[in-house]
Design a protein around this motif. Sequence first.
Motif, PDB file in Angstrom:
ATOM      1  N   ARG A 272     133.000  57.738 115.112  1.00 53.03           N
ATOM      2  CA  ARG A 272     133.608  59.048 114.870  1.00 53.03           C
ATOM      3  C   ARG A 272     133.204  60.029 115.977  1.00 53.03           C
ATOM      4  NH1 ARG A 272     132.639  57.671 109.484  1.00 53.03           N
ATOM      5  NH2 ARG A 272     130.614  58.739 109.449  1.00 53.03           N
ATOM      6  N   ASN A 273     131.937  59.978 116.372  1.00 55.23           N
ATOM      7  CA  ASN A 273     131.474  60.850 117.450  1.00 55.23           C
ATOM      8  C   ASN A 273     132.172  60.533 118.767  1.00 55.23           C
ATOM      9  OD1 ASN A 273     129.710  62.223 115.773  1.00 55.23           O
ATOM     10  ND2 ASN A 273     127.953  60.950 116.303  1.00 55.23           N
TER      11      ASN A 273
ATOM     12  N   ALA B 271     135.671  61.841 118.595  1.00 55.21           N
ATOM     13  CA  ALA B 271     135.689  63.295 118.780  1.00 55.21           C
ATOM     14  C   ALA B 271     135.484  63.642 120.251  1.00 55.21           C
ATOM     15  CB  ALA B 271     134.615  63.945 117.911  1.00 55.21           C
ATOM     16  N   ASP B 272     134.569  62.929 120.914  1.00 58.20           N
ATOM     17  CA  ASP B 272     134.324  63.173 122.336  1.00 58.20           C
ATOM     18  C   ASP B 272     135.554  62.839 123.171  1.00 58.20           C
ATOM     19  OD1 ASP B 272     131.780  64.019 121.733  1.00 58.20           O
ATOM     20  OD2 ASP B 272     130.792  62.145 122.350  1.00 58.20           O
TER      21      ASP B 272
ATOM     22  N   ALA C 259     129.619  56.286 112.142  1.00 56.59           N
ATOM     23  CA  ALA C 259     129.322  57.653 112.589  1.00 56.59           C
ATOM     24  C   ALA C 259     129.404  57.740 114.106  1.00 56.59           C
ATOM     25  CB  ALA C 259     127.946  58.085 112.093  1.00 56.59           C
ATOM     26  N   GLU C 260     128.870  56.733 114.797  1.00 58.54           N
ATOM     27  CA  GLU C 260     128.944  56.714 116.257  1.00 58.54           C
ATOM     28  C   GLU C 260     130.387  56.638 116.733  1.00 58.54           C
ATOM     29  OE1 GLU C 260     126.442  53.429 117.341  1.00 58.54           O
ATOM     30  OE2 GLU C 260     124.602  54.557 117.037  1.00 58.54           O
TER      31      GLU C 260
END
Length: 102
Positions: free
Chosen positions: A41-42, A45-46, A38-39
């Motif tokens: 993916r974040n 995205a960033d 999840a991190e």
Amino acid sequence: PRPPPGDVDLLVGEQRVQLQVAMQDEDIDEALVREREAELRNINADVHKVNEIFRDLATLVDKQQDDVDKIGELVERSHAHAEKGLDQVQKAAANQSSCALM
């Protein structure tokens, strides 16, 4: 020889505890992996957002560069016109001086 029934229960209980601890460890490991995914993916995205910001910034700079180039060109023209105007004023002043002497 078989161990007494109490000892068997103790062994089975210890194995059960070890199994539960192992399962909890696996659950924790899986939770950590999911959290890391999840991190990532974040972060991904960033990074895409930052990339988009840089592209937008590049577009703005390109647009402003055209304006800066036009301003520079207009300043050069204005300077040339001012020099011509000064030259004409100096000629007119010289002509007035010569007319006054006549």
